[in-house]
Enzyme design. Structure first.
Site, PDB file in Angstrom:
ATOM      1  N   GLU A  50       0.845  -1.201   0.000  1.00  0.00           N
ATOM      2  CA  GLU A  50       0.000   0.000   0.000  1.00  0.00           C
ATOM      3  C   GLU A  50       0.876   1.245   0.000  1.00  0.00           C
ATOM      4  O   GLU A  50       1.982   1.249   0.527  1.00  0.00           O
ATOM      5  CB  GLU A  50      -0.954   0.005   1.199  1.00  0.00           C
ATOM      6  N   ARG A  75       1.306  -2.229  12.175  1.00  0.00           N
ATOM      7  CA  ARG A  75       0.655  -3.223  11.326  1.00  0.00           C
ATOM      8  C   ARG A  75       0.105  -2.612  10.038  1.00  0.00           C
ATOM      9  O   ARG A  75      -0.947  -3.009   9.543  1.00  0.00           O
ATOM     10  CB  ARG A  75      -0.445  -3.966  12.092  1.00  0.00           C
ATOM     11  N   CYS A  80       7.220  -0.871  -2.552  1.00  0.00           N
ATOM     12  CA  CYS A  80       8.395  -1.728  -2.760  1.00  0.00           C
ATOM     13  C   CYS A  80       9.606  -1.343  -1.933  1.00  0.00           C
ATOM     14  O   CYS A  80      10.280  -2.217  -1.375  1.00  0.00           O
ATOM     15  CB  CYS A  80       8.746  -1.811  -4.244  1.00  0.00           C
ATOM     16  N   HIS A 117      11.448   0.352  -9.538  1.00  0.00           N
ATOM     17  CA  HIS A 117      11.062  -0.754  -8.668  1.00  0.00           C
ATOM     18  C   HIS A 117      12.294  -1.338  -7.989  1.00  0.00           C
ATOM     19  O   HIS A 117      13.344  -1.511  -8.631  1.00  0.00           O
ATOM     20  CB  HIS A 117      10.332  -1.841  -9.458  1.00  0.00           C
ATOM     21  N   ASP A 132      11.223 -10.695  -3.687  1.00  0.00           N
ATOM     22  CA  ASP A 132      10.493  -9.453  -3.921  1.00  0.00           C
ATOM     23  C   ASP A 132       9.163  -9.504  -3.172  1.00  0.00           C
ATOM     24  O   ASP A 132       8.240 -10.200  -3.580  1.00  0.00           O
ATOM     25  CB  ASP A 132      10.263  -9.258  -5.420  1.00  0.00           C
TER      26      ASP A 132
END
Length: 280
Positions: A50, A75, A80, A117, A132
């Site tokens: 997210e 939590r 990435c 990324h 990943d």
């Protein structure tokens, strides 16, 4: 390199369901392939992808203690740079050899996109493995071998393969239905945490970043992959089928909890609803 010594490993393991009290703890944390699979699988199942802090106009911090506070203790999820920096710190703390790579997203067809990324390469017994935890709902749930390009790897009902192109470029591909889809490509060049700081700044602030001004929450489930982009929830199935469902702004906080296990603080939930109501 990844500041693994600063990570509260016990708290991290509890967060991903491998703590002493969960009944799923690995028998012994050592830098072997069994442990790598167990930690990678548990991390991707427990911590959703997210980028809500970007939407909410907050800085995305990559220091280990900041990642621990957000993804472990609060939590929350992350994108990435957060996901793989946290995973790298945990693997380094266990004793793995971990290096970074920068990848180009290829899910948009022939468009040439910048390297934005972050992925990891972990070496076990002399062999490299792609790890990943940060590619969202289409990403692998387990490590993918890099030593033998072209080998198909089954992860439950999902299939992946790494193909080699010119100049040593490796491409992670996923099977969808009867066809193969390129996910991203990366070169052998090593990336370091400081490189991710620069990429993270672009992704979290540049007006052309796909994360700026947009709600993105994803989870690579076992039987179904889920992605919330804007106000639409999409479910992806192994045979390539998709189901789409519009989401009312007022239902967003409940949906995040039910579908992604993500419970936002009351203030953040209210702000998310307000943004979606206004269309900003």
């Amino acid at each position: 390199m990844w500041s693994g010594e600063e990570l509260d490993l016990d708290a991290y393991l509890e967060r991903i369901g491998l703590g002493a009290g969960t009944g799923r703890a690995v028998r012994e944390l050592r830098p072997d392939l069994e442990t790598l699979y167990e930690v990678h699988r548990a991390h991707t199942a427990a911590i959703p992808f997210e980028s809500l802090d970007v939407l909410l106009g907050r800085p995305v911090e990559l220091e280990v203690k900041a990642l621990e506070d957000k993804l472990v203790r609060a939590r929350r999820g992350g994108y990435c740079y957060e996901q793989n920096s946290l995973l790298a710190a945990a693997l380094e703390r266990i004793g793995f050899e971990v290096s970074g790579r920068g990848a180009r997203n290829r899910t948009r067809g022939d468009s040439l996109l910048a390297v934005t990324h972050a992925v990891l390469v972990v070496t076990v017994d002399g062999e490299p493995w792609l790890c990943d935890a940060g590619f969202g709902y289409m990403g692998p749930r387990e490590p993918v071998p890099l030593a033998r390009p072209g080998t198909e790897v089954r992860q439950g009902p999902w299939t992946y393969a790494v193909h080699e192109e010119e100049e040593g470029v490796l491409v992670l591909r996923a099977r969808r239905g009867e066809g193969w889809w390129d996910l991203y490509a990366f070169s052998p060049q090593r990336y370091h945490p400081v490189d991710y700081v620069v990429l993270n700044h672009y992704s979290s602030t540049h007006p052309r970043s796909s994360f700026v001004g947009k709600t993105i929450v994803q989870l690579p489930g076992e039987a179904v992959r889920k992605t919330l982009v804007g106000s639409e929830l999409t479910r992806l199935f192994p045979d390539g089928r998709t189901e789409r469902e519009p989401v009312d702004p007022d239902r967003l906080p409940a949906l995040l909890d039910r579908e992604f296990g993500l419970r936002l603080p009351e203030r953040d939930a209210a702000e998310l609803v307000r943004i979606h109501r206004s269309g900003d």
